[in-house]
Structure formats: C-alpha cells, structure tokens
Design a protein around this motif. Structure first.
Motif, short mmCIF file in Angstrom:
data_model
loop_
_atom_site.label_atom_id
_atom_site.label_comp_id
_atom_site.label_asym_id
_atom_site.label_seq_id
_atom_site.Cartn_x
_atom_site.Cartn_y
_atom_site.Cartn_z
N THR A 40 93.18 43.51 28.44
CA THR A 40 92.61 44.82 28.09
C THR A 40 93.14 45.32 26.75
OG1 THR A 40 94.34 45.91 29.40
CG2 THR A 40 92.26 45.44 30.50
N GLY A 41 94.46 45.17 26.53
CA GLY A 41 95.03 45.66 25.28
C GLY A 41 94.45 44.96 24.07
N SER A 42 94.23 43.66 24.19
CA SER A 42 93.70 42.89 23.06
C SER A 42 92.20 43.07 22.89
CB SER A 42 94.02 41.40 23.25
OG SER A 42 95.41 41.21 23.37
N LEU A 43 91.50 43.33 23.99
CA LEU A 43 90.05 43.53 23.89
C LEU A 43 89.70 44.76 23.07
CD1 LEU A 43 88.50 42.75 27.41
CD2 LEU A 43 87.97 41.63 25.25
N PHE A 44 90.49 45.82 23.24
CA PHE A 44 90.11 47.09 22.64
C PHE A 44 90.44 47.21 21.16
CE2 PHE A 44 89.93 48.09 27.16
CZ PHE A 44 88.71 48.72 27.22
N VAL A 45 91.01 46.15 20.57
CA VAL A 45 91.17 46.19 19.11
C VAL A 45 89.81 46.15 18.43
CG1 VAL A 45 93.42 45.03 19.24
CG2 VAL A 45 91.36 43.67 18.87
N VAL A 46 88.81 45.74 19.20
CA VAL A 46 87.47 45.61 18.64
C VAL A 46 86.94 46.96 18.13
CG1 VAL A 46 86.28 45.95 20.84
CG2 VAL A 46 85.20 44.59 19.08
N LEU B 16 96.54 36.16 21.35
CA LEU B 16 95.86 35.48 20.25
C LEU B 16 94.42 35.16 20.63
CD1 LEU B 16 98.56 32.95 18.99
CD2 LEU B 16 97.66 34.92 17.76
N LEU B 17 94.23 34.68 21.85
CA LEU B 17 92.89 34.31 22.31
C LEU B 17 91.96 35.53 22.34
CD1 LEU B 17 90.70 32.61 23.72
CD2 LEU B 17 91.92 33.01 25.88
N VAL B 18 92.39 36.58 23.05
CA VAL B 18 91.50 37.73 23.27
C VAL B 18 91.28 38.51 21.98
CG1 VAL B 18 91.14 39.83 24.61
CG2 VAL B 18 92.23 37.86 25.68
N SER B 19 92.33 38.70 21.19
CA SER B 19 92.16 39.43 19.92
C SER B 19 91.23 38.67 18.97
CB SER B 19 93.51 39.65 19.24
OG SER B 19 94.28 40.60 19.93
#
Length: 253
Positions: free
Chosen positions: A72-78, A150-153
């Motif tokens: 969730t944390g990495s998804l929302f950098v979008v 790294l993957l999700v971001s």
C-alpha cells in the motif's frame, strides 16, 4: 559514475521534499499500526487451532503487515508522481543533463528508505506488544520489504506514465488491492483457507513474500519459503525497475 552521482543528488532532493511534508509517511503507517493494535488481538483465540502457523498471533500477523505496508505504501506514490506530471516536472527534466536512469533510481531509493523507516517503526510497536522474533530473520525480512518496495514503486511509476490520471489509477487500485491483500494471507493465514483459495493464491507473488517473512520471523532461515520468497521478489523487482526505467526514458525522449 554520472548515474550514481545523479541518483544520489536526486535521492537527497526527493528525501528532503518528503521530510518537509511527512504527512503521507505518517498516514501510510497509521493503518498498519491500527491493524496491529486492534486486529492482532482478535487472532489470539485461533492461534492454537490446527493449521495456524507457528509464532503466535502477533508473530504471524506482523510479517503480513510488513508486506501490506510495502504494497500500500509503495502503491500510493503514484498520486504524487501524477501531480508532478501535471506540473510539468518531467518536461523540465528533458532539458537537463541528468541521467535518465537516475530519474528512476533517485525516486526508488527515496521510496525504499521511507518504507524501511516505516517498517522499523511497525516492528518496534509489535515488539512493545510482545513480539519476540529472530533478529537475523527480522533483518532478512527487511530485505524482502526492500525488494517489495522496489517492485511496487517501479510498477506504480510505470502505470502513472501510461494512465496519467488520478481517477483512473484510483479505480484500478480499488479493483486490484482487495483481492491481492486477501490472497496474500496477510490478515488470515492461507493455511486456514480452503484448498481452491490456496491454489489461486499460488499465482500471487505477494503470498510468497508473506510466507518467507513468517518463516524468517520464527528463525526458520532454511525453510523453502524463504528462498522462494527472495527468488520471486528478486526477479519481479528487477523486471519492475526495468519497466520503470524504460517508461521514464520514453517519457523524457
């Protein structure tokens, strides 16, 4: 050498911007901590039932929350990145001599650093609640969190460059995130699930990260789930970074 220097400069720039307004970092940590405080105690009555993994309720729930935090944390950098696209940041990058590779790596390094800080805080809260995990296993779990970040971001940045619209991205996340989390065994272990759910979860890469982290937390460093988790996350994170770098190069071409 230029890529390394540019990556470091951009990392410091993005990190400084994030620390000036750490609201998103705090908000991103809030939900996992609340789940740890309010949901983990609900698992206590079933922790001794057949099929429940070793480690007790909090020892099983905390590694799952680390994976959820990474997703969730990495998804929302979008969303922040789309705002930068709208402000024309990427267009201005076209006229700079900055390495195109550094444009991605600087952001990813910032994202992973913030994710690690959040993960350490989460483990600290769990420790105060009675978690007793293998220290080496916890350290190795942090490496899985790094690969996951790294993957999700990377995928988030690549998707943002394709869609470039917050509403479309939000709809896509709402569509994907619930089945991904449920089929990862984050809240309830998949060992308690029916056989067909476990088969479906077998194609979910995040389930491997959860299983590996749980094995590491109880000190089973040689458990097959550990190398499987590192292998799946390692390969996918490499592919994710490759996708993001390629998308950035096309975006600033």
């Amino acid at each position: 050498m230029q890529s390394l220097r540019d990556t470091w400069l951009l990392f410091k720039h993005y990190l400084t911007m994030t620390m000036r307004n750490p609201v998103m970092v705090i908000v991103g940590l809030f939900q996992p901590v609340v789940q740890l405080l309010l949901f983990a105690p609900l698992l206590e009555p079933i922790a001794g039932t057949e099929g429940f993994p070793e480690g007790g309720a909090i020892g099983v729930f905390t590694p799952g929350l680390l994976v959820m935090l990474g997703i969730t944390g990495s998804l929302f950098v979008v969303f922040g990145f789309i705002a930068e696209l709208r402000a024309g940041v990427l267009e201005r990058m076209r006229v700079t001599p900055l390495s195109r590779l550094a444009l991605v790596l600087g952001r990813l390094l910032r994202d992973v650093t913030m994710l690690l800080l959040q993960a350490l805080v989460l483990v600290g809260v769990a420790w105060l609640m009675g978690l007793r995990a293998d220290p080496v296993g916890v350290a190795l779990s942090m490496l899985i969190v790094v690969l996951l970040g790294l993957l999700v971001s990377s995928c988030s940045y690549a998707v943002a460059l394709i869609l470039q619209d917050e509403n479309t991205v939000a709809s896509l996340l709402n569509f994907l995130i619930l089945p991904i989390l449920l089929l990862s065994g984050i809240t309830l272990p998949l060992t308690l699930a029916p056989n067909w759910i476990r088969k479906v979860a077998g194609v979910n890469p995040f389930a491997y990260a959860v299983d590996a982290s749980r094995a590491l937390f109880i000190g089973q460093l040689e458990h097959p789930a550990v190398w499987q988790g590192f292998a799946v996350m390692g390969v996918l994170s490499f592919l994710g970074v490759f996708w993001a770098v390629r998308s950035f190069r096309q975006g600033v071409a």
